[in-house]
Design an enzyme around this catalytic site. Structure first.
Site, PDB file in Angstrom:
ATOM      1  N   ASN A   1      -8.958  -2.003 -74.585  1.00  0.00           N
ATOM      2  CA  ASN A   1      -9.880  -0.952 -74.484  1.00  0.00           C
ATOM      3  C   ASN A   1      -8.887   0.285 -75.341  1.00  0.00           C
ATOM      4  OD1 ASN A   1     -11.209   1.502 -74.215  1.00  0.00           O
ATOM      5  ND2 ASN A   1     -10.917   1.969 -72.064  1.00  0.00           N
ATOM      6  N   TRP A   2      -9.512   0.245 -76.611  1.00  0.00           N
ATOM      7  CA  TRP A   2      -8.810   1.308 -77.611  1.00  0.00           C
ATOM      8  C   TRP A   2      -8.739   2.700 -77.402  1.00  0.00           C
ATOM      9  CZ3 TRP A   2      -9.324  -1.414 -82.963  1.00  0.00           C
ATOM     10  CH2 TRP A   2      -8.694  -2.884 -82.737  1.00  0.00           C
ATOM     11  N   LYS A   3      -9.872   3.022 -76.421  1.00  0.00           N
ATOM     12  CA  LYS A   3     -10.239   4.324 -76.173  1.00  0.00           C
ATOM     13  C   LYS A   3     -10.439   5.051 -77.444  1.00  0.00           C
ATOM     14  CE  LYS A   3      -7.368   3.594 -72.095  1.00  0.00           C
ATOM     15  NZ  LYS A   3      -6.754   4.474 -70.687  1.00  0.00           N
TER      16      LYS A   3
ATOM     17  N   GLU B   1      -9.996  -1.224 -61.636  1.00  0.00           N
ATOM     18  CA  GLU B   1      -8.906  -0.186 -62.179  1.00  0.00           C
ATOM     19  C   GLU B   1      -8.452   0.745 -61.193  1.00  0.00           C
ATOM     20  OE1 GLU B   1      -9.193  -0.894 -66.603  1.00  0.00           O
ATOM     21  OE2 GLU B   1     -10.381   0.687 -66.111  1.00  0.00           O
TER      22      GLU B   1
ATOM     23  N   SER C   1      -2.300  -0.407 -66.696  1.00  0.00           N
ATOM     24  CA  SER C   1      -1.006  -0.299 -66.901  1.00  0.00           C
ATOM     25  C   SER C   1      -0.347  -2.053 -67.190  1.00  0.00           C
ATOM     26  CB  SER C   1       0.266   0.242 -66.118  1.00  0.00           C
ATOM     27  OG  SER C   1       0.039   1.691 -66.262  1.00  0.00           O
TER      28      SER C   1
ATOM     29  N   GLY D   1      -5.375  -1.001 -71.687  1.00  0.00           N
ATOM     30  CA  GLY D   1      -5.648   0.146 -72.542  1.00  0.00           C
ATOM     31  C   GLY D   1      -4.411   0.051 -73.456  1.00  0.00           C
ATOM     32  N   GLY D   2      -3.355   1.087 -73.110  1.00  0.00           N
ATOM     33  CA  GLY D   2      -1.916   1.112 -74.185  1.00  0.00           C
ATOM     34  C   GLY D   2      -1.647  -0.171 -74.757  1.00  0.00           C
TER      35      GLY D   2
ATOM     36  N   GLY E   1      -2.859   4.097 -67.498  1.00  0.00           N
ATOM     37  CA  GLY E   1      -2.197   4.856 -68.489  1.00  0.00           C
ATOM     38  C   GLY E   1      -0.926   5.606 -67.747  1.00  0.00           C
TER      39      GLY E   1
ATOM     40  N   HIS F   1     -16.295   3.581 -66.861  1.00  0.00           N
ATOM     41  CA  HIS F   1     -14.522   3.672 -67.112  1.00  0.00           C
ATOM     42  C   HIS F   1     -14.076   4.911 -66.181  1.00  0.00           C
ATOM     43  CE1 HIS F   1     -10.433   4.277 -68.493  1.00  0.00           C
ATOM     44  NE2 HIS F   1     -10.330   2.655 -68.567  1.00  0.00           N
TER      45      HIS F   1
ATOM     46  N   GLU G   1     -12.200   7.061 -67.009  1.00  0.00           N
ATOM     47  CA  GLU G   1     -12.081   8.394 -67.959  1.00  0.00           C
ATOM     48  C   GLU G   1     -13.501   9.048 -67.928  1.00  0.00           C
ATOM     49  OE1 GLU G   1      -9.815   6.740 -70.897  1.00  0.00           O
ATOM     50  OE2 GLU G   1      -8.004   6.435 -69.644  1.00  0.00           O
TER      51      GLU G   1
HETATM   52  C1  PEP Z   1      -7.758   1.288 -69.530  1.00  0.00           C
HETATM   53  O1  PEP Z   1      -8.011   1.862 -70.417  1.00  0.00           O
HETATM   54  O2  PEP Z   1      -8.827   0.425 -68.855  1.00  0.00           O
HETATM   55  C2  PEP Z   1      -6.672   0.868 -68.704  1.00  0.00           C
HETATM   56  C3  PEP Z   1      -6.350   0.157 -67.945  1.00  0.00           C
HETATM   57  O3  PEP Z   1      -5.571   1.400 -69.606  1.00  0.00           O
HETATM   58  P1  PEP Z   1      -3.763   1.177 -69.285  1.00  0.00           P
HETATM   59  O4  PEP Z   1      -3.630  -0.056 -69.711  1.00  0.00           O
HETATM   60  O5  PEP Z   1      -3.344   1.838 -70.461  1.00  0.00           O
HETATM   61  O6  PEP Z   1      -3.552   1.497 -68.058  1.00  0.00           O
END
Ligand code: PEP
Length: 265
Positions: free
Chosen positions: A9-11, A167, A213, A234-235, A173, A95, A97
């Protein structure tokens, strides 16, 4: 046997050029991986160009969100038809966010889920508790409510095609990951809920990803858990090297567990 699924997930990151460069690199690194379903979720603006790069490869394309109507006066929204038209076969729904910053509700996610399924798009439905909910001992109650409300009026046939991403919001994040035991406990809880909703067979075949994470250093211990079927990243999905490492480690674990299973049969 559940094929693990790793999503990136590049957001709200990457220009078109940055996105294309990254995916060209990723393609070189994971082009031969067969034991893992790989999906990337670039921002809307990069979907077309990235779609051209991944066409015919083992990397699937998904959108980070969509609206539930097919067309009309909904300024700023993107429809299921539009994401299909551009080559997406997956969509992330609910999600945290979007729930947090855009006040998306379980009811809205349910509407999106129904439309994604009727349009032939594979939905990745996100659920997870906030830190204060976990501290108050309410984590399972929150996740149960999310699953029940988001999955309202979903048929058995439709349910088969859903991917769930657990999640915990406090792990997204933040660099703080749920321990494999904490994650497995919730994944098993979700699987049991799915059994109540859709029966044993479907509950055993649905994939539940962990997200929060995830990085090359912790993917193996998470993937060793029985009910964790991949990750939404994500990251660490923004760079080809770290994302490819997560995918390769997942493929190794998946190979080991399927050969163990066949030995036991
Ligand atoms: C996400 O965006 O779904 C996520 C899990 O981000 P991260 O891996 O950065 O915690």
């Amino acid at each position: 046997m559940r094929i693990p699924i790793i999503g990136g997930n590049w957001k709200m990151n990457k220009t078109v050029k940055e996105a294309v460069d990254m995916v060209e690199d990723l393609k070189q690194r994971v082009g031969n991986i067969q034991d893992v379903e790989i999906v990337i979720f670039p921002p809307f603006t990069a979907l077309k160009s990235v779609g051209e790069v991944v066409k015919g490869t083992n990397i699937g394309l998904g959108a980070q969100n969509m609206y539930w109507e097919e067309e009309g006066a909904y300024t700023g929204e993107i429809s299921p038809l539009m994401i299909l038209d551009i080559g997406c076969r997956y969509v992330i729904l609910g999600h945290s966010e979007r729930r947090q910053y855009f006040k998306e509700t379980n009811e809205e996610i349910n509407k999106k889920l129904k439309v994604a399924l009727s349009s032939g798009i594979t939905p990745v439905v996100c659920v997870g508790e906030k830190i204060e909910e976990r501290r108050r001992g309410k984590a399972k109650k929150v996740v149960e409510e999310q699953i029940k409300d988001c999955f309202k009026e979903i048929t058995l046939e439709e349910a088969r095609r859903i991917v769930i991403a657990y999640e915990p919001v406090w792990a997204i994040g933040t660099g703080e990951t749920a321990t494999p035991e904490q994650a497995e406990e919730m994944h098993l809880f979700i699987r049991n809920l799915l059994k109540d909703l859709f029966g044993e067979e479907i509950s055993q075949s649905l994939r539940i990803q962990y997200g929060g994470s995830v990085k090359p250093a912790n993917i193996e211990e998470l993937m060793k858990e029985k009910d964790i079927d991949g990750a939404l990243v994500g990251g660490a999905s923004l760079k080809a090297d770290s994302f490819a490492e997560i995918i390769k480690k997942t493929a190794e674990i998946s190979k080991i567990s399927s050969s163990l299973r066949s030995k036991n049969e």
